[in-house]
Structure formats: structure tokens, C-alpha cells
Design a protein around this motif. Structure first.
Motif, mmCIF file in Angstrom:
data_model
loop_
_atom_site.group_PDB
_atom_site.id
_atom_site.type_symbol
_atom_site.label_atom_id
_atom_site.label_comp_id
_atom_site.label_asym_id
_atom_site.label_seq_id
_atom_site.Cartn_x
_atom_site.Cartn_y
_atom_site.Cartn_z
ATOM 1 N N SER A 94 -13.810 18.014 7.867
ATOM 2 C CA SER A 94 -14.247 16.634 8.047
ATOM 3 C C SER A 94 -14.134 15.872 6.723
ATOM 4 O O SER A 94 -14.051 16.482 5.644
ATOM 5 N N ILE A 95 -14.153 14.557 6.815
ATOM 6 C CA ILE A 95 -14.134 13.720 5.609
ATOM 7 C C ILE A 95 -15.318 14.090 4.714
ATOM 8 O O ILE A 95 -15.170 14.253 3.505
ATOM 9 N N ALA A 96 -16.488 14.245 5.327
ATOM 10 C CA ALA A 96 -17.691 14.593 4.549
ATOM 11 C C ALA A 96 -17.502 15.920 3.822
ATOM 12 O O ALA A 96 -17.879 16.057 2.648
ATOM 13 N N GLU A 97 -16.900 16.903 4.503
ATOM 14 C CA GLU A 97 -16.654 18.208 3.873
ATOM 15 C C GLU A 97 -15.651 18.099 2.730
ATOM 16 O O GLU A 97 -15.800 18.750 1.692
ATOM 17 N N ILE A 98 -14.624 17.270 2.909
ATOM 18 C CA ILE A 98 -13.629 17.083 1.846
ATOM 19 C C ILE A 98 -14.294 16.448 0.631
ATOM 20 O O ILE A 98 -14.109 16.900 -0.505
ATOM 21 N N PHE A 102 -9.835 13.637 -4.967
ATOM 22 C CA PHE A 102 -8.928 14.461 -4.165
ATOM 23 C C PHE A 102 -8.674 13.783 -2.823
ATOM 24 O O PHE A 102 -7.535 13.672 -2.370
ATOM 25 N N PHE A 103 -9.754 13.317 -2.187
ATOM 26 C CA PHE A 103 -9.625 12.647 -0.894
ATOM 27 C C PHE A 103 -8.729 11.416 -1.011
ATOM 28 O O PHE A 103 -7.834 11.204 -0.182
ATOM 29 N N ARG A 104 -8.948 10.581 -2.050
ATOM 30 C CA ARG A 104 -8.161 9.348 -2.205
ATOM 31 C C ARG A 104 -6.679 9.654 -2.417
ATOM 32 O O ARG A 104 -5.811 8.914 -1.943
ATOM 33 N N ALA A 105 -6.367 10.750 -3.119
ATOM 34 C CA ALA A 105 -4.968 11.138 -3.327
ATOM 35 C C ALA A 105 -4.319 11.516 -1.998
ATOM 36 O O ALA A 105 -3.176 11.115 -1.711
ATOM 37 N N GLU A 118 -5.322 10.521 0.938
ATOM 38 C CA GLU A 118 -5.285 9.290 1.719
ATOM 39 C C GLU A 118 -4.040 8.470 1.375
ATOM 40 O O GLU A 118 -3.345 7.968 2.274
ATOM 41 N N ALA A 119 -3.735 8.336 0.092
ATOM 42 C CA ALA A 119 -2.559 7.569 -0.343
ATOM 43 C C ALA A 119 -1.275 8.205 0.187
ATOM 44 O O ALA A 119 -0.353 7.500 0.627
ATOM 45 N N GLU A 120 -1.210 9.541 0.167
ATOM 46 C CA GLU A 120 -0.029 10.246 0.692
ATOM 47 C C GLU A 120 0.142 9.984 2.186
ATOM 48 O O GLU A 120 1.258 9.732 2.658
ATOM 49 N N VAL A 121 -0.947 10.064 2.933
ATOM 50 C CA VAL A 121 -0.897 9.860 4.384
ATOM 51 C C VAL A 121 -0.480 8.429 4.707
ATOM 52 O O VAL A 121 0.380 8.193 5.565
ATOM 53 N N ILE A 122 -1.061 7.449 4.012
ATOM 54 C CA ILE A 122 -0.724 6.041 4.265
ATOM 55 C C ILE A 122 0.758 5.799 3.981
ATOM 56 O O ILE A 122 1.457 5.165 4.780
ATOM 57 N N ALA A 123 1.254 6.328 2.867
ATOM 58 C CA ALA A 123 2.671 6.154 2.523
ATOM 59 C C ALA A 123 3.567 6.761 3.598
ATOM 60 O O ALA A 123 4.567 6.144 4.013
ATOM 61 N N ARG A 124 3.221 7.957 4.065
ATOM 62 C CA ARG A 124 4.024 8.621 5.102
ATOM 63 C C ARG A 124 4.028 7.804 6.399
ATOM 64 O O ARG A 124 5.084 7.588 7.008
ATOM 65 N N LEU A 125 2.863 7.324 6.809
ATOM 66 C CA LEU A 125 2.779 6.582 8.067
ATOM 67 C C LEU A 125 3.481 5.224 7.972
ATOM 68 O O LEU A 125 4.071 4.764 8.951
ATOM 69 N N THR A 148 -7.304 2.388 8.419
ATOM 70 C CA THR A 148 -7.539 3.110 7.170
ATOM 71 C C THR A 148 -9.036 3.203 6.900
ATOM 72 O O THR A 148 -9.817 2.415 7.424
ATOM 73 N N GLY A 149 -9.400 4.148 6.060
ATOM 74 C CA GLY A 149 -10.788 4.254 5.631
ATOM 75 C C GLY A 149 -11.161 3.047 4.797
ATOM 76 O O GLY A 149 -10.295 2.370 4.233
ATOM 77 N N GLY A 150 -12.462 2.776 4.710
ATOM 78 C CA GLY A 150 -12.947 1.585 4.002
ATOM 79 C C GLY A 150 -12.527 1.491 2.555
ATOM 80 O O GLY A 150 -12.381 0.399 2.011
ATOM 81 N N GLY A 151 -12.295 2.629 1.895
ATOM 82 C CA GLY A 151 -11.936 2.616 0.483
ATOM 83 C C GLY A 151 -10.445 2.606 0.207
ATOM 84 O O GLY A 151 -10.020 2.434 -0.936
ATOM 85 N N ALA A 152 -9.625 2.767 1.228
ATOM 86 C CA ALA A 152 -8.174 2.897 1.035
ATOM 87 C C ALA A 152 -7.560 1.678 0.353
ATOM 88 O O ALA A 152 -6.661 1.807 -0.475
ATOM 89 N N PHE A 153 -8.035 0.497 0.692
ATOM 90 C CA PHE A 153 -7.429 -0.746 0.199
ATOM 91 C C PHE A 153 -7.885 -1.076 -1.223
ATOM 92 O O PHE A 153 -7.426 -2.039 -1.810
ATOM 93 N N LEU A 154 -8.785 -0.271 -1.788
ATOM 94 C CA LEU A 154 -9.242 -0.511 -3.158
ATOM 95 C C LEU A 154 -8.172 -0.104 -4.164
ATOM 96 O O LEU A 154 -8.144 -0.621 -5.281
#
Length: 189
Positions: A55-59, A67-70, A72-79, A89-95
């Protein structure tokens, strides 16, 4: 071409990236918008959870936010490089300036702007928000909200959320905003 409202046909040319605070409705509105456009809905958080088998909480707990933000950036770029879809996207992705730049260059960002009271009403009973696991979660939400507003303000389109609008009505509101962008939606009679 996908079936649009009335006699109009719409075809999504670029991925629509839903951004905003937790509780703004990115997943619910994004899902409804994807249905209205006849395209796939993707959720960057779900993609990360699936890849990590946690889960996100576990990560956050095990590997930390960096680590999570890295990931997240990879997943967004791929998609963004895939078939145009609606992406929540998660609330922090656009930061992240790099995420904002990539989303702007390859897709289109839509900020679901909601006021703090509405956000609190929607998230206060959810245990799935790791950033709100604090002694005063409402104050934490306020601090996150104020810190993130300038970043969200850089979104390509802004659509105001309202407590009295259904998810479908919000999705229709987003669709109308997207129709102002010929580079995102091709609309034909």
C-alpha cells in the motif's frame, strides 16, 4: 472518434492528468470523465501499489516519501507516453517541477480546485491517507493545502469542485473545460 454529448463527437488526443488535493475527487471524477470520453482511466497510486505489492502507506513507512515520489514520477512518465487516457495522480505528484513540466509538455493538467472545508469533509474519516497520520490531521491538511496551492495554480486548466455537484456533473464540467483545448480534444459535429 468517441461519442460525446448531443451530436458532437470527441476524440482524446492527449492524456488528461487530474491534479489536486486528496479529497478533491480526482479518482471519482477522472473515472466518470474517462467513461464519458470512452477512454481508459488510470491511477498513478494504483500503478505504484501494484508494482510494489504494498500500500501507499506501507511504501511511505518502509521506504520513505522520497522513494515513493521517485516511483510516482516513473509511473507518470510511462503513462503519459502511452495511449491517451485520463490519469489520476496523488496529491503530491504535481509538486515536482519535473512532473509539472512533463505533464504540460505531453498531456494536459486539470486542477480540481476544492476549498479546505470540502476537502476535510471528504478525507476526515479515511485511514488511507499517510500524510494525515498526525496528532492534528485537520491542521496538517490546512498546511498541505496552503503549501500546494501555488503549484496547483500552474495547472493548464482549473475546474472548481462543489459539494452540491454529482461526480457525473463534475466530469461534465471538466469535459467542457477540455473542449476549449483543440490540442487535447478533437470535437466534431
Amino acid at each position: 472518434m468517441e461519442r460525446g454529448h448531443g451530436s458532437q463527437m470527441v476524440h482524446l488526443v492527449k492524456t488528461v492528468v487530474m491534479v489536486g488535493m486528496m479529497g478533491a475527487g480526482k479518482t471519482a471524477v477522472g473515472t466518470a470523465l474517462a467513461r464519458q470520453l470512452g477512454v481508459e482511466f488510470r491511477d498513478s497510486d494504483e500503478e505504484i501499489v501494484r508494482a510494489a505489492s504494498r500500500s501507499i502507506a506501507e511504501i511511505f513507512e518502509r521506504d520513505g516519501e522520497a522513494f515513493f515520489r521517485a516511483r510516482e514520477a516513473e509511473v507518470i512518465a510511462r503513462l503519459l507516453r502511452g495511449t491517451p487516457c485520463v490519469l489520476s495522480t496523488g496529491g503530491g505528484a504535481f509538486l515536482s517541477p519535473a512532473n509539472r513540466r512533463l505533464i504540460h509538455d505531453v498531456g494536459v493538467s486539470v486542477w480540481l480546485r476544492a476549498d479546505l472545508d470540502l476537502l476535510w469533509q471528504r478525507v476526515r474519516h479515511k485511514a488511507t491517507r499517510p500524510l494525515l497520520r498526525t496528532p492534528n490531521p485537520r491542521e496538517t491538511l490546512r498546511e498541505l493545502y496552503e503549501a500546494r496551492l501555488p503549484h496547483y495554480g500552474e495547472a493548464d486548466l482549473i475546474v472548481d469542485a462543489s459539494a452540491d455537484l454529482s461526480v457525473e456533473a463534475m466530469a461534465a464540467r471538466v469535459l467542457e473545460a477540455l473542449k476549449t483545448r483543440a490540442d487535447v480534444l478533437e470535437v466534431t459535429a
